[in-house]
Design an enzyme around this catalytic site. Structure first.
Site, mmCIF file in Angstrom:
data_model
loop_
_atom_site.group_PDB
_atom_site.id
_atom_site.type_symbol
_atom_site.label_atom_id
_atom_site.label_comp_id
_atom_site.label_asym_id
_atom_site.label_seq_id
_atom_site.Cartn_x
_atom_site.Cartn_y
_atom_site.Cartn_z
ATOM 1 C CG ASP A 25 -114.778 -13.175 -29.300
ATOM 2 O OD1 ASP A 25 -115.576 -12.386 -28.745
ATOM 3 O OD2 ASP A 25 -113.640 -12.839 -29.683
ATOM 4 C CB CYS A 80 -116.293 -9.924 -25.577
ATOM 5 S SG CYS A 80 -116.794 -8.750 -26.858
ATOM 6 C CB CYS A 134 -110.504 -13.099 -24.340
ATOM 7 S SG CYS A 134 -111.057 -11.385 -24.228
#
Length: 157
Positions: A123, A13, A8
């Site tokens: 996200d 996260c 990511c």
């Protein structure tokens, strides 16, 4: 050994959440000797940082460990090391292909393209909704594990 890398933007996260969830699924199916899992970022913002407190908190709710996980940046050598390079959203996939110099290789895929959703994983750094991300990650990880087991049947018998 089958090597899986989740990627990511910041590696605090979504990709560490996917790494931890996927490791948990692999352990539950006693496949630790056959599947290795890692995560990385396309940016350098959080190198060496632990996962986001929201990710840690959400995973603790489900007794999934993030112990020892720290952010790292995607490297060109990851292309050779990993059999599956999974971007959490379309932008990640574009950046992965650019960083690795592989504009269109089938080992680089968008995570939820393995599911019926065929969309980006939002996200939670920006949305604040770690539950939505967790729910999508669980579904995507199960789909990925099923796909790996199907595509590599000879290694799982």
């Amino acid at each position: 050994m089958i090597n899986v890398l989740f990627v990511c933007l910041g590696n605090i996260c979504r990709s560490p959440m996917a790494e931890a969830v996927f490791k948990n699924l692999v352990e539950k199916e006693n496949l630790n000797e056959k599947i290795q899992v890692d995560s990385a970022a396309t940016s350098s913002w959080h190198i060496g940082d632990p996962p986001h407190k929201g990710t840690i908190s959400k995973l603790k709710e489900y007794n999934i460990s993030t112990e020892g996980m720290v952010g790292r940046q995607l490297e060109k050598t990851d292309y050779e090391k990993f059999d599956y390079i999974i971007g959490m959203d379309a932008s990640n996939v574009t950046n992965i292909r650019e960083i690795l110099g592989q504009p269109d290789h089938p080992k680089i895929i968008r995570f939820l393209d393995l599911t019926d959703h065929k969309k980006d994983v939002p996200d939670p750094y920006y949305t604040g909704d770690f539950q939505e991300t967790y729910d999508l990650v669980i579904e995507g990880c199960q789909a990925l594990l099923n796909s790996i087991k199907s595509n590599h049947e000879d290694q799982f018998n």
